[in-house]
Design an enzyme around this catalytic site. Structure first.
Site, PDB file in Angstrom:
ATOM      1  NE  ARG A  41      -3.557   2.135   2.897  1.00  0.00           N
ATOM      2  CZ  ARG A  41      -4.757   2.538   2.448  1.00  0.00           C
ATOM      3  NH1 ARG A  41      -5.411   1.835   1.562  1.00  0.00           N
ATOM      4  NH2 ARG A  41      -5.289   3.656   2.907  1.00  0.00           N
ATOM      5  CB  ILE A  67      -5.745   5.790  -1.304  1.00  0.00           C
ATOM      6  CG1 ILE A  67      -5.617   4.267  -1.160  1.00  0.00           C
ATOM      7  CG2 ILE A  67      -4.991   6.475  -0.193  1.00  0.00           C
ATOM      8  CD1 ILE A  67      -4.146   3.771  -1.231  1.00  0.00           C
ATOM      9  CB  SER A  68     -10.873   3.422   0.217  1.00  0.00           C
ATOM     10  OG  SER A  68     -11.527   3.873  -0.936  1.00  0.00           O
ATOM     11  CD  GLN A  69     -11.448   3.183   7.629  1.00  0.00           C
ATOM     12  OE1 GLN A  69     -12.555   3.414   7.139  1.00  0.00           O
ATOM     13  NE2 GLN A  69     -11.271   2.988   8.910  1.00  0.00           N
TER      14      GLN A  69
END
Ligand code: SAH
Length: 219
Positions: A41, A67-69
């Site tokens: 990530r 960018i999503s959790q």
């Protein structure tokens, strides 16, 4: 940094992210957890944000997008119940992180992004990390990707006022779609859409906060 070096530190941070943010909240599918342990990530965020890459929140990726959790990525991925070789459409490539997680599950991923700079950066990342199963397109994703339809699975990573009709039309029979829907911006309900022979079933799962789905069938 510890004596084992930065790479080991990042791997440990990733392991901890999976254990403390994802597994502990009820995402248990071993292959989903394995995919999230694998995708680096930290390579999907800009360098200045690297120390925060494994923290429990979304991060800015420029152009007003995020960018999503990590947990939300895990939850949505698990809901799709992906098996290897399935064709998956993602709307909102963003950093490319979610697409990489889907590819690690053996899916053939078709991902659409409307912001050119994000599309180009994600494309370069996919090349550099050898994600050959990920196909990218610069377009309005609310129209789907008609040339590649039908899709076994669809994941929408941005929130709009309704479920875009072209996406339902491009979902295969027995297909599943996860999509945040909400009539107010930045606050939506995550919906699971299932297409059975002749009917479409929508189940509401809970509150989420995504950036806007902008386009012909979005805001
Ligand atoms: N899945 C991404 C998160 C993306 S945030 C990741 O893992 O990083 C949502 C993205 O959806 C943004 O990049 C935004 O530009 C994009 N988006 C919004 N509306 C869209 C549309 N109609 N078509 C394609 N992309 C769209």
């Amino acid at each position: 940094m510890n004596a084992a070096g930065p790479k080991t530190d990042l791997r440990r941070s990733r392991e901890r992210m999976v254990r403390e943010q994802i597994e502990s909240r009820g995402v248990t599918h071993p292959l989903v957890l394995r995919a999230m342990r694998k995708v680096p990530r930290h390579l999907f965020v800009e360098e200045a944000l690297l120390p925060q890459a494994y923290e429990d929140h979304p991060l800015p990726i420029g152009h007003g997008q995020t960018i999503s959790q990590p947990y939300v990525v895990g939850w949505m991925t698990e809901l799709l119940e992906i098996t290897p070789g399935q064709k998956v459409l993602e709307i909102g490539t963003g950093s490319g992180y979610q697409a990489a997680v889907l590819a690690e599950l053996g899916a053939d991923v078709y991902t659409v992004e409307r912001v050119k700079a994000l599309y180009e950066l994600a494309r370069a990342r996919m090349d550099a990390l050898h994600y050959r199963r990920v196909h990218l397109k610069l377009d309005d994703g609310t129209l789907g990707w008609p040339e590649q339809a039908p899709f076994d699975r669809i994941l929408v990573a941005a929130g709009g006022p309704r479920i875009p009709a072209p996406l339902v039309a491009q979902l295969a029979v027995n297909g599943r779609m996860v999509i945040p829907v909400g009539t107010s911006r930045r606050s939506q309900t995550l919906c699971l859409v299932r297409r059975e022979n002749g009917r479409v079933i929508v189940r509401e799962l809970g509150g989420v906060m995504f950036v806007d789905l902008v386009g012909a069938h979005g805001w």
